[in-house]
Motif scaffolding. Structure first.
Motif, PDB file in Angstrom:
ATOM      1  N   THR A   1       0.853  -1.192   0.000  1.00 10.80           N
ATOM      2  CA  THR A   1       0.000   0.000   0.000  1.00 10.80           C
ATOM      3  C   THR A   1       0.886   1.238   0.000  1.00 10.80           C
ATOM      4  O   THR A   1       1.841   1.312   0.776  1.00 10.80           O
TER       5      THR A   1
ATOM      6  N   SER B   1      -7.260  -1.618   2.019  1.00 13.69           N
ATOM      7  CA  SER B   1      -6.257  -1.559   0.957  1.00 13.69           C
ATOM      8  C   SER B   1      -5.555  -2.910   0.809  1.00 13.69           C
ATOM      9  O   SER B   1      -5.337  -3.394  -0.308  1.00 13.69           O
TER      10      SER B   1
ATOM     11  N   CYS C   1      -5.131  -5.284  -2.405  1.00 13.77           N
ATOM     12  CA  CYS C   1      -3.790  -5.643  -2.900  1.00 13.77           C
ATOM     13  C   CYS C   1      -3.648  -7.148  -3.146  1.00 13.77           C
ATOM     14  O   CYS C   1      -2.730  -7.575  -3.834  1.00 13.77           O
TER      15      CYS C   1
END
Ligand code: CAA
Length: 270
Positions: free
Chosen positions: A27, A206, A210
């Motif tokens: 991130t 996030s 990912c």
């Protein structure tokens, strides 16, 4: 080797770092860092934010970005002191909000982690992101009317599309602030969490993104954002072509094969 401009540039108004996500892409974290003025968005800060986002966007090791402020303020708006003496032609030539259009061109998802004030340009910056994770103490507003102006960095458009005409009119014409719970119900905010946890929650969201196949994530973002510009017919056509395009990726072959073989897919990001 990926280009790490975001880590080597000497930023003055933001803090930039990469957050590891075990076994997945990282991130990119950007923290607005003008705490003395509640992260007021001056021109230099916005140059840095846009550059850092673009640099993360180009970095193949990054899957998603998180943009945040601090507990007291995400950002209390464009820097009023920078605009106080400016005339119309100076503002027109400066065209400082045009730079914000580059945020719209970022391909990877961007999550705003918002606590405290998200006012004026601060609310508009959060709305330029793809999702907003808010702390219980977040306060959203477009108070420009109290300065004798209107929102100028997307507020009249994005807020209206997010929460509808009735509530956008109320917020923009009165300038009053709304709490996180109310903005969640209205559809502006993805989730509201305890004030101590808002950044962790945004980073967790996030991290989850990912772990997904990169090209499909970017195509999904593109198709969703297109829905704001297109009629339903053109939008469906756009979506369908994007869907077919994904059949050219190795991740599509792997994802469907893994399902059939009852195993976890190993994404390649292409
Ligand atoms: N621009 C410049 N400085 C700002 C600022 C802004 N938008 N918001 C806060 N600050 C500064 C204050 O001037 C103050 O600095 P000093 O200590 O040097 O005086 C410092 O931040 C702390 O602010 P306050 O003392 O006012 O803090 P508070 O807790 O009493 O109030 C607040 C907080 C209600 C957010 C108040 O600061 C406020 O109303 N800020 C302005 C909000 C606003 O009008 N935003 C819209 C800006 S215009 C815009 O964004 C246009 C656009 O569409 C892009």
């Amino acid at each position: 080797m990926s280009d790490k401009n975001h880590l080597t540039k000497p930023y003055n108004n933001i803090l930039v770092s990469e957050v590891e996500n075990k076994g997945a892409l990282m991130t990119g974290l950007i923290q607005l860092n003008r705490p003395d003025v509640l992260n007021a968005l001056n021109i230099d800060l916005m140059i840095e934010v846009v550059e850092a986002l673009e640099s993360f966007d180009k970095d193949p090791e990054i899957g998603c970005m998180v943009l945040t402020g601090n507990k007291k303020a995400f950002a209390a708006g464009a820097d009023i002191k920078e605009m106080a003496e400016a005339g119309a032609i100076e503002m027109l030539l400066r065209d400082q909000f045009a730079r914000w259009d580059r945020i719209r061109k970022i391909k990877k998802p961007v999550i705003a982690a918002v606590s405290g004030f998200a006012l004026g340009g601060g609310c508009e910056l959060a709305m330029s992101c793809d999702m907003i994770v808010a702390s219980e103490s977040a306060r959203f507003g477009q108070p420009e009317i109290n300065l004798g102006v209107t929102p100028g960095a997307g507020g009249t458009q994005r807020l209206t599309k997010a929460i509808g005409k009735a509530r956008a009119m109320e917020m923009i014409l009165t300038g009053k602030m709304m709490g996180a719970a109310e903005m969640f119900e209205a559809g502006l905010v993805t989730k509201v969490v305890d004030t101590d946890l808002y950044l962790d929650e945004a980073l967790e969201l996030s991290r989850e993104i990912c772990t997904k196949p990169t090209v499909a994530v970017q195509i999904a973002k593109e198709s969703i954002l297109k829905s704001f510009d297109l009629t339903i017919e053109s939008g469906l056509e756009f979506e369908r072509k994007n869907f077919y395009l994904l059949f050219a990726t190795e991740d599509k072959s792997e994802g469907m094969k893994a399902f059939v073989e009852k195993r976890k897919a190993q994404w390649k990001g292409k």
